[in-house]
Design an enzyme around this catalytic site. Structure first.
Site, PDB file in Angstrom:
ATOM      1  N   ASP A 196       0.869  -1.183   0.000  1.00  0.00           N
ATOM      2  CA  ASP A 196       0.000   0.000   0.000  1.00  0.00           C
ATOM      3  C   ASP A 196       0.903   1.229   0.000  1.00  0.00           C
ATOM      4  O   ASP A 196       0.929   2.002   0.956  1.00  0.00           O
ATOM      5  CB  ASP A 196      -0.937   0.012   1.204  1.00  0.00           C
ATOM      6  CG  ASP A 196      -2.017   1.087   1.078  1.00  0.00           C
ATOM      7  OD1 ASP A 196      -2.171   1.658  -0.016  1.00  0.00           O
ATOM      8  OD2 ASP A 196      -2.704   1.360   2.087  1.00  0.00           O
ATOM      9  N   ASN A 201       2.052   6.649   3.649  1.00  0.00           N
ATOM     10  CA  ASN A 201       2.740   5.520   4.266  1.00  0.00           C
ATOM     11  C   ASN A 201       4.259   5.589   4.169  1.00  0.00           C
ATOM     12  O   ASN A 201       4.949   4.615   4.472  1.00  0.00           O
ATOM     13  CB  ASN A 201       2.217   4.217   3.676  1.00  0.00           C
ATOM     14  CG  ASN A 201       0.766   4.000   4.034  1.00  0.00           C
ATOM     15  OD1 ASN A 201       0.278   4.539   5.021  1.00  0.00           O
ATOM     16  ND2 ASN A 201       0.058   3.226   3.231  1.00  0.00           N
ATOM     17  N   ASP A 215       2.416   1.055   7.815  1.00  0.00           N
ATOM     18  CA  ASP A 215       1.208   0.417   7.269  1.00  0.00           C
ATOM     19  C   ASP A 215       1.551  -0.646   6.233  1.00  0.00           C
ATOM     20  O   ASP A 215       1.203  -0.552   5.061  1.00  0.00           O
ATOM     21  CB  ASP A 215       0.265   1.462   6.669  1.00  0.00           C
ATOM     22  CG  ASP A 215      -0.403   2.323   7.733  1.00  0.00           C
ATOM     23  OD1 ASP A 215      -0.300   1.964   8.911  1.00  0.00           O
ATOM     24  OD2 ASP A 215      -1.008   3.342   7.381  1.00  0.00           O
TER      25      ASP A 215
END
Length: 270
Positions: A196, A201, A215
């Site tokens: 992701d 992130n 994450d």
């Protein structure tokens, strides 16, 4: 310009704090710092022993696997700059994951939104470092097209369709979309992907250099374009158009339109 509804954000108003987060905090101050599109919450805990972060998600949210993220972080921290896991658990209300704070600030903080070229460069370097460092032959986690298509089919079966997709894909019908997803491009280079690689992130140091990845709940082996396509797409959502070339340059690769289009569509549906 690419557009997409805001699906994750810093909470703008009061956030109910789950009982388990209150218990885990003890005397530490609790600050909500993030809410994702599925209702998952992240809190910063500031106490006498420093800062920690708690991610929490309600029971019955299969898209967020915090025990799985704990496993991935514990595995990746031997090679990559990621938050160390302090604890995780589940109860009848939901699941939680506690990590230590690491140096750096999110690439979507106001400072970096005002300096998107610097942030895009750091994201590209950080992603290349991740892909070059994590050992694919020792990674127990899979993020392959085949695995992700299972989730895409589940969502289609549950009734999701073009109205739920990003504007770039809403002109496609279900049949055409599924045919496209069933014809993935050949693998360019297998790496351990972030899973992701959106702008929020990546954490940056105050000097604008890459600091850490956060994450990593979907981390696993896949073609590197599965990350690159989404990382550059996310730049459009968070900074506006025109910064993807910086990310590609600092990563050290030329754009691949076919793979970019495929992995953005897969990300949208899966």
């Amino acid at each position: 310009m690419s557009s997409r509804p805001v699906i994750s954000e810093v909470p703008a108003g009061p956030v109910p704090v789950p009982d388990i987060v209150v218990a885990l905090a003890g005397d530490a101050a609790i600050t909500p710092v993030w809410r994702n599109e599925l209702g998952g919450l992240t809190f910063r805990l500031d106490g006498d022993d420093g800062a920690r972060y708690v991610k929490w998600v309600a029971a019955g949210t299969p898209e967020i696997d915090l025990p799985g993220e704990a496993e991935r972080l514990a595995w990746a921290q031997s090679w990559a700059r990621v938050p160390p896991v302090l604890d995780h658990g589940t109860d009848a209300e939901g699941a939680w994951l506690i990590t230590a704070a690491v140096p750096g600030r999110s690439a979507v903080e106001p400072r970096w939104k005002a300096q998107p070229a610097i942030a895009a460069a750091a994201i590209g370097r950080g992603l290349r470092l991740l892909h070059d460092t994590l050992p694919t032959d020792r990674c127990p986690f899979d993020w392959s097209v085949e695995r992700r298509l299972v989730r895409a089919d589940e969502r289609i079966t549950d009734g999701e369709g073009p109205a739920d997709w990003s504007p770039e894909h809403q002109h496609l019908g279900l049949t055409e979309t599924r045919v496209r997803l069933g014809e993935p491009p050949t693998i360019d280079r297998l790496v351990v992907c972030h899973g992701d690689a959106c702008t929020p992130n990546t954490l940056l140091h105050d000097d604008g250099t890459f600091a850490a990845h956060v994450d990593l709940g979907s981390l696993g082996v896949a073609d590197r374009w599965a990350d690159l396509a989404v990382a550059t797409w996310s730049l459009d959502w968070d900074y506006g158009p025109g910064f993807d070339g910086i990310l590609y340059d600092t990563y050290g690769i030329d754009p691949d339109p076919q793979r970019i289009a495929y992995y953005r569509l897969l990300y949208d549906l899966a």
